[in-house]
Design an enzyme around this catalytic site. Structure first.
Site, mmCIF file in Angstrom:
data_model
loop_
_atom_site.group_PDB
_atom_site.id
_atom_site.type_symbol
_atom_site.label_atom_id
_atom_site.label_comp_id
_atom_site.label_asym_id
_atom_site.label_seq_id
_atom_site.Cartn_x
_atom_site.Cartn_y
_atom_site.Cartn_z
ATOM 1 N N ASP A 37 0.843 -1.203 0.000
ATOM 2 C CA ASP A 37 0.000 0.000 0.000
ATOM 3 C C ASP A 37 0.881 1.257 0.000
ATOM 4 O O ASP A 37 0.606 2.227 -0.710
ATOM 5 C CB ASP A 37 -0.903 -0.022 1.240
ATOM 6 C CG ASP A 37 -1.646 -1.340 1.364
ATOM 7 O OD1 ASP A 37 -2.416 -1.666 0.453
ATOM 8 O OD2 ASP A 37 -1.416 -2.066 2.354
ATOM 9 N N HIS B 210 -4.557 -3.278 6.501
ATOM 10 C CA HIS B 210 -4.384 -3.564 5.078
ATOM 11 C C HIS B 210 -5.739 -3.986 4.519
ATOM 12 O O HIS B 210 -6.049 -5.166 4.397
ATOM 13 C CB HIS B 210 -3.351 -4.662 4.840
ATOM 14 C CG HIS B 210 -3.377 -5.154 3.419
ATOM 15 N ND1 HIS B 210 -2.970 -4.376 2.358
ATOM 16 C CD2 HIS B 210 -3.807 -6.312 2.877
ATOM 17 C CE1 HIS B 210 -3.145 -5.049 1.234
ATOM 18 N NE2 HIS B 210 -3.664 -6.224 1.519
HETATM 19 P P1 NAX Z 1 -2.474 -18.213 -4.087
HETATM 20 O O1 NAX Z 1 -3.846 -18.746 -3.888
HETATM 21 O O2 NAX Z 1 -1.861 -18.169 -5.430
HETATM 22 O O3 NAX Z 1 -1.476 -19.027 -3.140
HETATM 23 C C1 NAX Z 1 -1.751 -19.319 -1.816
HETATM 24 C C2 NAX Z 1 -1.026 -20.606 -1.488
HETATM 25 O O4 NAX Z 1 -1.158 -20.837 -0.090
HETATM 26 C C3 NAX Z 1 -1.589 -21.831 -2.195
HETATM 27 O O5 NAX Z 1 -0.553 -22.504 -2.881
HETATM 28 C C4 NAX Z 1 -2.149 -22.674 -1.063
HETATM 29 O O6 NAX Z 1 -2.014 -24.057 -1.290
HETATM 30 C C5 NAX Z 1 -1.280 -22.217 0.105
HETATM 31 N N1 NAX Z 1 -1.844 -22.485 1.421
HETATM 32 C C6 NAX Z 1 -3.135 -22.455 1.810
HETATM 33 N N2 NAX Z 1 -3.248 -22.831 3.089
HETATM 34 C C7 NAX Z 1 -1.999 -23.094 3.533
HETATM 35 C C8 NAX Z 1 -1.476 -23.558 4.764
HETATM 36 N N3 NAX Z 1 -2.277 -23.829 5.800
HETATM 37 N N4 NAX Z 1 -0.141 -23.730 4.857
HETATM 38 C C9 NAX Z 1 0.660 -23.499 3.816
HETATM 39 N N5 NAX Z 1 0.220 -23.084 2.604
HETATM 40 C C10 NAX Z 1 -1.091 -22.879 2.474
HETATM 41 O O7 NAX Z 1 -2.502 -16.767 -3.405
HETATM 42 P P2 NAX Z 1 -1.472 -15.556 -3.601
HETATM 43 O O8 NAX Z 1 -1.891 -14.740 -4.755
HETATM 44 O O9 NAX Z 1 -0.100 -16.070 -3.546
HETATM 45 O O10 NAX Z 1 -1.810 -14.693 -2.296
HETATM 46 C C11 NAX Z 1 -1.532 -15.157 -1.009
HETATM 47 C C12 NAX Z 1 -2.155 -14.258 0.052
HETATM 48 O O11 NAX Z 1 -1.632 -12.939 -0.026
HETATM 49 C C13 NAX Z 1 -3.668 -14.095 -0.086
HETATM 50 O O12 NAX Z 1 -4.243 -14.214 1.214
HETATM 51 C C14 NAX Z 1 -3.820 -12.687 -0.570
HETATM 52 O O13 NAX Z 1 -5.061 -12.111 -0.203
HETATM 53 C C15 NAX Z 1 -2.678 -12.004 0.123
HETATM 54 N N6 NAX Z 1 -2.244 -10.700 -0.401
HETATM 55 C C16 NAX Z 1 -1.812 -9.774 0.491
HETATM 56 C C17 NAX Z 1 -1.331 -8.536 0.097
HETATM 57 C C18 NAX Z 1 -0.858 -7.533 1.090
HETATM 58 O O14 NAX Z 1 -0.522 -6.428 0.674
HETATM 59 N N7 NAX Z 1 -0.776 -7.813 2.393
HETATM 60 C C19 NAX Z 1 -1.338 -8.149 -1.334
HETATM 61 C C20 NAX Z 1 -1.387 -9.309 -2.272
HETATM 62 C C21 NAX Z 1 -2.283 -10.441 -1.838
HETATM 63 O O15 NAX Z 1 -3.609 -10.106 -2.150
#
Ligand code: NAX
Length: 324
Positions: free
Chosen positions: A159, A187
């Site tokens: 952000d 966030h």
């Molecule tokens: P993806 O869905 O591509 O990847 C998430 C991965 O996490 C998957 O491979 C899944 O298998 C794995 N996962 C789920 N549960 C798990 C667990 N218990 N232990 C280990 N791995 C696990 O998502 P992606 O685009 O990589 O985003 C990840 C997270 O970042 C989301 O929650 C998203 O909302 C968040 N974000 C946060 C941002 C921020 O500024 N703080 C910005 C970007 C993003 O939106």
């Protein structure tokens, strides 16, 4: 030779993981002279995909990458970890209520917090990226009573960087001319990007733009940028999120002047103690410090209070669900 720093990345097979791991292995997370070991934590169904990413990491022959381990067990993943990037989270599904979302993430971040508590290195630093990031960081922290509370942080650096870029484009200046940018609060769409302390060439940014642009364009554009990226790309921010995670950890470890990070509140600026809220911060000697003594006018006060209220509501909700 220097002992490698162990960096654990959860959700390693996801899209942020893919954008993040290669940069960590190349030395951008900690420094060009710091060897790293990567620990990839995934759910069982995604371990194979993480193994594929590990094969590609091998194929880069990164001089600083001393090892990669892949597991679906948090106790193994966080064993001896020095840095934990908590990226994997449960996204909000269609028709999912907020309570269900918090419950699902409590089921992820609670056990991970406990595994960090029981197995991580003494100098562990945790950054929650997975949403709801601030509250997920809080859940993990509350399951790690033996780890100093301030080691749990959440990411608002994306952000912050978005705010720098929007302002730079508006004023036609390089981002490097902008100092003292701040993101306050959560966030989420309630976050408050503050131009009343930001400076451009020594002048207060809020005085260089008109109030209508600040209020009706700048703030909502920064706060809703994530949704705009999804709309355009058909997928959420990944490389920019990975970049922000790198910025956050690099600055935490190596020190920085004014930036934004969500860290446990000490009560500064009326933010209730313990909430993991974004503040203007510096980093010195490996610790974040909240910049003190800023004057907060009525416009900013109202917006900081609103985003902090949302964090309090999330904290109450996870308390009621017994997640902390
Ligand atoms: P993806 O869905 O591509 O990847 C998430 C991965 O996490 C998957 O491979 C899944 O298998 C794995 N996962 C789920 N549960 C798990 C667990 N218990 N232990 C280990 N791995 C696990 O998502 P992606 O685009 O990589 O985003 C990840 C997270 O970042 C989301 O929650 C998203 O909302 C968040 N974000 C946060 C941002 C921020 O500024 N703080 C910005 C970007 C993003 O939106």
């Amino acid at each position: 030779a220097q002992t490698p720093v162990k960096v654990t990345v959860t959700g390693a097979a996801g899209q942020i993981g893919y954008a993040l791991l290669f940069r960590i292995a190349s030395g951008q997370l900690l420094g060009a002279d710091v060897p790293v070991t990567l620990s990839l934590l995934e759910i069982p169904q995604a371990v194979k995909a993480a193994e594929g990413t590990a094969m590609e990491l091998d194929d880069c022959a990164f001089p600083l990458l001393s090892g990669i381990e892949i597991t679906d067990d948090p106790n193994v993943a966080f064993d001896g970890a020095n840095v934990a990037l908590l990226v994997g989270a449960r996204p909000r599904g269609k028709g999912m209520e907020r309570g269900d979302l918090l419950q699902a993430n409590g089921g992820i971040f609670g056990p991970q917090g406990k595994a960090i508590n029981d197995h991580a290195a003494d100098d562990i630093r945790v950054l929650a990226v997975g949403n709801p990031a601030n509250t997920n960081a809080l859940i993990a922290q509350q399951h790690a009573p033996d780890v100093p509370a301030e080691r749990f942080t959440a990411m608002t650096r994306l952000d912050h960087n978005r705010a720098l870029s929007q302002l730079a484009a508006k004023l036609g200046v390089p981002v490097t001319e902008i100092k003292k940018m701040t993101i306050w609060g959560n966030h989420s769409a309630t976050q408050y990007p503050d131009l009343f302390h930001a400076e451009v060439g020594g002048k207060i940014a809020a005085e260089l733009v008109d109030e209508a642009w600040l209020r009706d364009t700048f703030i909502p554009t920064v706060a809703k940028r994530g949704a705009a990226i999804i709309e355009a790309r058909g997928a959420s921010s990944a490389a920019s999120a990975a970049n922000a995670a790198i910025d956050h950890v690099f600055d935490w470890v190596n020190g920085t002047a004014w930036t934004s990070a969500a860290i446990p509140s000490d009560g500064s600026y009326g933010v209730p103690e313990g909430l993991i809220s974004s503040f203007p911060v510096t980093s010195r000697d490996g610790k974040w410090e909240i910049i003190q003594g800023l004057e907060i006018d009525a416009f900013s006060r109202e917006r900081i209070d609103a985003t902090v209220r949302e964090l309090e509501e999330e904290r109450s909700a996870v308390r009621e669900l017994g997640l902390i």
